[in-house]
Design a protein around this motif. Sequence first.
Motif, mmCIF file in Angstrom:
data_model
loop_
_atom_site.group_PDB
_atom_site.id
_atom_site.type_symbol
_atom_site.label_atom_id
_atom_site.label_comp_id
_atom_site.label_asym_id
_atom_site.label_seq_id
_atom_site.Cartn_x
_atom_site.Cartn_y
_atom_site.Cartn_z
ATOM 1 N N HIS A 1 0.922 -1.424 -0.050
ATOM 2 C CA HIS A 1 0.066 -0.377 0.142
ATOM 3 C C HIS A 1 0.339 1.626 0.043
ATOM 4 O O HIS A 1 2.514 0.812 -0.265
ATOM 5 C CB HIS A 1 -0.757 0.249 1.132
ATOM 6 C CG HIS A 1 -1.829 -1.275 1.479
ATOM 7 N ND1 HIS A 1 -3.153 -1.974 0.701
ATOM 8 C CD2 HIS A 1 -1.650 -2.026 2.111
ATOM 9 C CE1 HIS A 1 -3.477 -2.600 1.487
ATOM 10 N NE2 HIS A 1 -2.863 -2.633 2.234
ATOM 11 N N ASP B 1 -1.539 5.050 3.726
ATOM 12 C CA ASP B 1 -3.095 3.691 3.822
ATOM 13 C C ASP B 1 -2.847 2.920 4.367
ATOM 14 O O ASP B 1 -3.334 2.427 5.613
ATOM 15 C CB ASP B 1 -2.708 3.210 2.145
ATOM 16 C CG ASP B 1 -3.797 3.967 1.242
ATOM 17 O OD1 ASP B 1 -4.790 5.530 1.317
ATOM 18 O OD2 ASP B 1 -4.202 3.935 -0.211
ATOM 19 N N GLU C 1 -2.823 4.005 8.280
ATOM 20 C CA GLU C 1 -3.928 4.564 8.174
ATOM 21 C C GLU C 1 -4.530 2.737 8.546
ATOM 22 O O GLU C 1 -5.524 2.671 9.431
ATOM 23 C CB GLU C 1 -5.319 4.700 6.947
ATOM 24 C CG GLU C 1 -6.290 5.296 7.501
ATOM 25 C CD GLU C 1 -6.483 5.773 8.592
ATOM 26 O OE1 GLU C 1 -7.615 5.271 9.483
ATOM 27 O OE2 GLU C 1 -6.020 6.994 9.186
#
Length: 100
Positions: A12, A16, A19
């Motif tokens: 990713h 991302d 997160e």
Amino acid sequence: MPTINLTVPHGHSQADAAEKLKSFAQVVRERYKDQVKDVHEEWREDGMTFGFKTMGVEIKGDVAVNEESADVRAQIPFAAMMFKGRIEQEIRDAMNRALA
């Protein structure tokens, strides 16, 4: 104090992946609710510091989120050395689930 060093590839973007890992502590709390206590995390821009207690021992560490991987460095007490492999695998599995 002995250390655990893990690299978990994520596929990713750095943002991302960070997160997705924010759910890490919640995943640990839910999946291992009978085995871990005092789970805490503190996020910064590129990772987090964390801590929890399991099997009567405290584990503290940090996660650095990079472009291609999340790198974990944690300290475990000498009393937990016999469980080091299991602790490493459990952390890796939880992070892989969070990054899926």
